[in-house]
Design a protein around this motif. Structure first.
Motif, PDB file in Angstrom:
ATOM      1  N   LYS A 102      -9.082 -17.558 -29.394  1.00 44.73           N
ATOM      2  CA  LYS A 102     -10.362 -16.866 -29.611  1.00 44.73           C
ATOM      3  C   LYS A 102     -10.281 -15.958 -30.839  1.00 44.73           C
ATOM      4  O   LYS A 102     -11.239 -15.859 -31.612  1.00 44.73           O
ATOM      5  N   PHE A 103      -9.146 -15.290 -31.018  1.00 37.47           N
ATOM      6  CA  PHE A 103      -8.965 -14.453 -32.208  1.00 37.47           C
ATOM      7  C   PHE A 103      -9.099 -15.296 -33.480  1.00 37.47           C
ATOM      8  O   PHE A 103      -9.828 -14.940 -34.408  1.00 37.47           O
ATOM      9  N   ALA A 135     -12.035  -9.040 -21.275  1.00 34.18           N
ATOM     10  CA  ALA A 135     -10.782  -8.494 -21.799  1.00 34.18           C
ATOM     11  C   ALA A 135     -10.638  -8.725 -23.303  1.00 34.18           C
ATOM     12  O   ALA A 135      -9.889  -8.003 -23.968  1.00 34.18           O
ATOM     13  N   LEU A 136     -11.364  -9.704 -23.838  1.00 32.40           N
ATOM     14  CA  LEU A 136     -11.340  -9.929 -25.290  1.00 32.40           C
ATOM     15  C   LEU A 136     -12.095  -8.835 -26.047  1.00 32.40           C
ATOM     16  O   LEU A 136     -11.915  -8.688 -27.254  1.00 32.40           O
ATOM     17  N   SER A 162     -21.055 -11.914 -26.206  1.00 33.43           N
ATOM     18  CA  SER A 162     -21.110 -12.040 -27.661  1.00 33.43           C
ATOM     19  C   SER A 162     -20.261 -10.972 -28.329  1.00 33.43           C
ATOM     20  O   SER A 162     -19.858  -9.985 -27.715  1.00 33.43           O
ATOM     21  N   VAL A 163     -20.019 -11.210 -29.602  1.00 32.64           N
ATOM     22  CA  VAL A 163     -19.452 -10.222 -30.525  1.00 32.64           C
ATOM     23  C   VAL A 163     -20.324 -10.310 -31.775  1.00 32.64           C
ATOM     24  O   VAL A 163     -20.610 -11.414 -32.245  1.00 32.64           O
ATOM     25  N   ARG A 178      -3.373  -6.717 -28.599  1.00 29.84           N
ATOM     26  CA  ARG A 178      -3.005  -7.555 -27.453  1.00 29.84           C
ATOM     27  C   ARG A 178      -2.003  -8.624 -27.853  1.00 29.84           C
ATOM     28  O   ARG A 178      -1.036  -8.877 -27.131  1.00 29.84           O
ATOM     29  N   LEU A 179      -2.219  -9.236 -29.006  1.00 28.84           N
ATOM     30  CA  LEU A 179      -1.301 -10.291 -29.463  1.00 28.84           C
ATOM     31  C   LEU A 179       0.077  -9.736 -29.826  1.00 28.84           C
ATOM     32  O   LEU A 179       1.083 -10.399 -29.644  1.00 28.84           O
TER      33      LEU A 179
END
Length: 182
Positions: A102-103, A135-136, A162-163, A178-179
């Motif tokens: 997703k990133f 969480a994203l 959405s973003v 997170r990564l």
């Protein structure tokens, strides 16, 4: 981890990665059971790519195919795109593969294409996916009731997230943190 455009030579590795029925519980179609059904599924994705209506991608960890995702609802005239049809073999669940995919997709949408909006949808009953989307750092927009018929006629209410480009810097920082933990 990396994403690469779906090609016919991915068919066998994706078949092997797709065999666990848990992978298909929330997807829009019934799990292909035969090689012929699988070939048709892959062909439909490749036709959509050729038509420019979708961009199907293969998710790889090292050289291992672990799943797939797509850019959908390509609306460059509105600076908008959807990320969806994401699935991973259960061995990759909770591994960070979804976060990284997703990133990479959001980074491409915002920083390469200049999108104003990235949207993501899931079955409203899919608590696992909804938790992952939240969480994203996505924004929950609501439930679209009776949004679509899936899996041979089953009703689906869809949860929309959405973003936006205004949120991207904060979401990007959150995802990079997170990564870094993985």
């Amino acid at each position: 981890m990396r994403l690469e455009p779906l090609r016919p030579e991915h068919e066998e590795a994706l078949w092997l990665a797709s065999r666990d029925p848990r992978t298909w519980r929330w997807l829009n179609v019934v799990q292909p059971q035969t090689r012929e059904e699988w070939a048709k599924f892959i062909e439909q994705a490749l036709v959509a790519a050729e038509a420019g209506t979708e961009i199907p991608l293969v998710t790889l960890r090292g050289d291992d195919v672990v799943g797939s995702t797509r850019f959908l609802a390509l609306r460059p005239e509105h600076g908008s795109v959807e990320i969806g049809w994401t699935w991973l073999h259960p061995d990759s669940w909770n591994s960070g593969a979804n976060v990284e995919a997703k990133f990479l997709q959001m980074r491409h949408a915002f920083e390469t294409w200049g999108c104003r909006r990235v949207e993501l949808k899931t079955d409203a009953l899919n608590e696992r996916a909804r938790g992952a989307l939240e969480a994203l750092g996505t924004t929950f927009e609501g439930i679209h009731r009776n949004h679509m018929l899936v899996r041979d006629g089953e009703n689906r209410d869809s949860a929309w997230y959405s973003v936006t480009d205004e949120e991207w810097a904060t979401v990007r920082e959150h995802l990079e943190a997170r990564l870094a933990e993985k």
